[in-house]
Design a protein around this motif. Sequence first.
Motif, PDB file in Angstrom:
ATOM      1  N   ALA A   1       0.923  -1.310   0.055  1.00  0.00           N
ATOM      2  CA  ALA A   1       0.004  -0.208  -0.021  1.00  0.00           C
ATOM      3  C   ALA A   1       0.933   1.215  -0.061  1.00  0.00           C
ATOM      4  CB  ALA A   1      -0.838   0.165   1.183  1.00  0.00           C
ATOM      5  N   LEU A   2       2.295   1.134   0.499  1.00  0.00           N
ATOM      6  CA  LEU A   2       3.016   2.330   0.640  1.00  0.00           C
ATOM      7  C   LEU A   2       3.547   2.632  -0.614  1.00  0.00           C
ATOM      8  CD1 LEU A   2       4.475   1.868   4.307  1.00  0.00           C
ATOM      9  CD2 LEU A   2       2.975   3.765   3.336  1.00  0.00           C
ATOM     10  N   HIS A   3       3.855   1.718  -1.333  1.00  0.00           N
ATOM     11  CA  HIS A   3       4.681   1.923  -2.634  1.00  0.00           C
ATOM     12  C   HIS A   3       3.824   1.597  -3.893  1.00  0.00           C
ATOM     13  CE1 HIS A   3       7.656   0.658   0.554  1.00  0.00           C
ATOM     14  NE2 HIS A   3       8.459   1.170  -0.129  1.00  0.00           N
ATOM     15  N   PRO A   4       3.406   2.755  -4.632  1.00  0.00           N
ATOM     16  CA  PRO A   4       2.474   2.468  -5.611  1.00  0.00           C
ATOM     17  C   PRO A   4       3.117   1.366  -6.624  1.00  0.00           C
ATOM     18  CG  PRO A   4       3.056   4.819  -5.403  1.00  0.00           C
ATOM     19  CD  PRO A   4       4.124   3.937  -4.459  1.00  0.00           C
ATOM     20  N   LEU A   5       4.286   0.965  -6.707  1.00  0.00           N
ATOM     21  CA  LEU A   5       4.554  -0.176  -7.472  1.00  0.00           C
ATOM     22  C   LEU A   5       3.857  -1.562  -6.979  1.00  0.00           C
ATOM     23  CD1 LEU A   5       7.906   0.354  -9.040  1.00  0.00           C
ATOM     24  CD2 LEU A   5       5.767   0.545 -10.346  1.00  0.00           C
ATOM     25  N   GLY A   6       3.344  -1.380  -5.599  1.00  0.00           N
ATOM     26  CA  GLY A   6       2.903  -2.541  -4.962  1.00  0.00           C
ATOM     27  C   GLY A   6       3.724  -3.569  -4.435  1.00  0.00           C
ATOM     28  N   ARG A   7       5.099  -3.134  -4.125  1.00  0.00           N
ATOM     29  CA  ARG A   7       6.001  -3.963  -3.626  1.00  0.00           C
ATOM     30  C   ARG A   7       6.987  -3.017  -2.946  1.00  0.00           C
ATOM     31  NH1 ARG A   7      10.391  -4.723  -6.669  1.00  0.00           N
ATOM     32  NH2 ARG A   7      10.082  -4.038  -8.937  1.00  0.00           N
ATOM     33  N   VAL A   8       8.017  -3.880  -2.315  1.00  0.00           N
ATOM     34  CA  VAL A   8       9.317  -3.323  -1.849  1.00  0.00           C
ATOM     35  C   VAL A   8      10.472  -3.444  -2.859  1.00  0.00           C
ATOM     36  CG1 VAL A   8       8.953  -3.401   0.524  1.00  0.00           C
ATOM     37  CG2 VAL A   8      10.157  -5.249  -0.420  1.00  0.00           C
ATOM     38  N   GLY A   9      11.503  -2.851  -2.771  1.00  0.00           N
ATOM     39  CA  GLY A   9      12.473  -2.922  -3.977  1.00  0.00           C
ATOM     40  C   GLY A   9      13.532  -3.929  -3.685  1.00  0.00           C
ATOM     41  N   THR A  10      14.187  -4.202  -4.503  1.00  0.00           N
ATOM     42  CA  THR A  10      15.412  -5.324  -4.364  1.00  0.00           C
ATOM     43  C   THR A  10      16.703  -4.519  -4.326  1.00  0.00           C
ATOM     44  OG1 THR A  10      15.804  -5.500  -6.722  1.00  0.00           O
ATOM     45  CG2 THR A  10      13.965  -7.172  -5.637  1.00  0.00           C
ATOM     46  N   GLY A  11      17.769  -5.405  -3.593  1.00  0.00           N
ATOM     47  CA  GLY A  11      19.037  -4.556  -3.683  1.00  0.00           C
ATOM     48  C   GLY A  11      19.524  -4.417  -4.846  1.00  0.00           C
ATOM     49  N   ARG A  12      19.404  -5.466  -5.739  1.00  0.00           N
ATOM     50  CA  ARG A  12      19.825  -5.410  -7.110  1.00  0.00           C
ATOM     51  C   ARG A  12      19.378  -4.233  -8.015  1.00  0.00           C
ATOM     52  NH1 ARG A  12      22.771  -8.477 -11.204  1.00  0.00           N
ATOM     53  NH2 ARG A  12      22.675  -6.891 -13.087  1.00  0.00           N
ATOM     54  N   GLU A  13      18.053  -3.883  -7.800  1.00  0.00           N
ATOM     55  CA  GLU A  13      17.527  -2.595  -8.332  1.00  0.00           C
ATOM     56  C   GLU A  13      18.170  -1.244  -7.845  1.00  0.00           C
ATOM     57  OE1 GLU A  13      12.846  -3.852  -9.317  1.00  0.00           O
ATOM     58  OE2 GLU A  13      13.633  -3.611  -7.280  1.00  0.00           O
ATOM     59  N   VAL A  14      18.487  -1.303  -6.635  1.00  0.00           N
ATOM     60  CA  VAL A  14      19.183  -0.058  -6.231  1.00  0.00           C
ATOM     61  C   VAL A  14      20.617  -0.011  -6.854  1.00  0.00           C
ATOM     62  CG1 VAL A  14      20.072   1.117  -3.874  1.00  0.00           C
ATOM     63  CG2 VAL A  14      17.750  -0.181  -4.073  1.00  0.00           C
ATOM     64  N   ALA A  15      21.321  -1.270  -6.235  1.00  0.00           N
ATOM     65  CA  ALA A  15      22.847  -1.296  -7.177  1.00  0.00           C
ATOM     66  C   ALA A  15      22.601  -0.919  -8.729  1.00  0.00           C
ATOM     67  CB  ALA A  15      23.150  -2.740  -6.966  1.00  0.00           C
ATOM     68  N   ASP A  16      21.784  -1.278  -9.321  1.00  0.00           N
ATOM     69  CA  ASP A  16      21.811  -0.721 -10.967  1.00  0.00           C
ATOM     70  C   ASP A  16      21.807   0.739 -10.907  1.00  0.00           C
ATOM     71  OD1 ASP A  16      21.875  -3.441 -11.884  1.00  0.00           O
ATOM     72  OD2 ASP A  16      19.775  -3.588 -12.184  1.00  0.00           O
ATOM     73  N   VAL A  17      21.163   1.423 -10.224  1.00  0.00           N
ATOM     74  CA  VAL A  17      20.904   2.965 -10.282  1.00  0.00           C
ATOM     75  C   VAL A  17      22.241   3.525  -9.690  1.00  0.00           C
ATOM     76  CG1 VAL A  17      19.851   4.711  -9.545  1.00  0.00           C
ATOM     77  CG2 VAL A  17      18.271   2.944  -9.989  1.00  0.00           C
ATOM     78  N   VAL A  18      22.846   2.904  -8.586  1.00  0.00           N
ATOM     79  CA  VAL A  18      23.934   3.271  -8.159  1.00  0.00           C
ATOM     80  C   VAL A  18      25.195   3.198  -9.226  1.00  0.00           C
ATOM     81  CG1 VAL A  18      25.790   2.950  -6.401  1.00  0.00           C
ATOM     82  CG2 VAL A  18      23.474   3.060  -5.832  1.00  0.00           C
ATOM     83  N   ALA A  19      25.186   1.997  -9.943  1.00  0.00           N
ATOM     84  CA  ALA A  19      26.101   1.796 -10.935  1.00  0.00           C
ATOM     85  C   ALA A  19      26.265   2.944 -12.170  1.00  0.00           C
ATOM     86  CB  ALA A  19      26.000   0.191 -11.355  1.00  0.00           C
TER      87      ALA A  19
END
Length: 253
Positions: A204-222
């Motif tokens: 309910a808190l995240h419009p995508l309907g789920r929490v993120g993954t470490g890999r998704e964060v890592a891709d943005v950092v990279a």
Amino acid sequence: MRSFVVTGGGRGVGRAVVERLAQGGHVVVLDLVGEPGEPPSGDIRRLTDDPRVTLVRGDAADPVTARRAADAAEDRAPLAGWVNNAAVFRDLPVTAPPGEVLAAVSANLALAITGCHTAVGHFLRYRRPGAVVNVSSHQAQRPVRGALPYATAKGAIEALTRAVAVDHGPAAIRTNAVALGSVETERYERYRQEHPDVDRQMAALHPLGRVGTGREVADVVAFLLSDQAGFVNGAVLPVDGGRAAQGADPEAV
């Protein structure tokens, strides 16, 4: 080849960032893992079994330790990027003694300040471009009740990000931040086991309907560390599934 330093890289989001960056360079993990003199845990050993990963044990807020990590990275390949990921979670209300509140805020802020100090100083010393990514949180803009020291520190880290970007952009040193929503980590998994309804709440808190993954964060950092982000400087990029963009609906049942 290039090298990178990731603070708090032994677990969670930091570990995902380490694994992602190691695909294209050498990564130094700067982390407080275990007690001094004790061998690293099996989890850390498996990470550092990769010849592209080096562990420097110590406090990322300590300038001497941070310098040691920068030198270890430079020994492998030219240091090109630094990720300030390490964080401290300690909840205190503003009604607590001011010194205790300030110490809790400083525990987080010092990690980013020391990292920026070390990375920028290293890039200037070697007269080369470089990139810093600070890991922030949606709480910098929309705090969760009870998390005052953490939210305050993250707000300051976002201001630090912009200030360093302005001061050192002329030297081709880029500084950006990622503001995270909730992410699947070992810490989150422990919370999930204690609170069985958390997945529904997070959806309910995240419009995508789920929490993120470490890999998704890592891709943005990279990406932010890469040449493809060569004109991105002073940005705070939400990586939160839309959590910070969503307002509460008073008509929702």
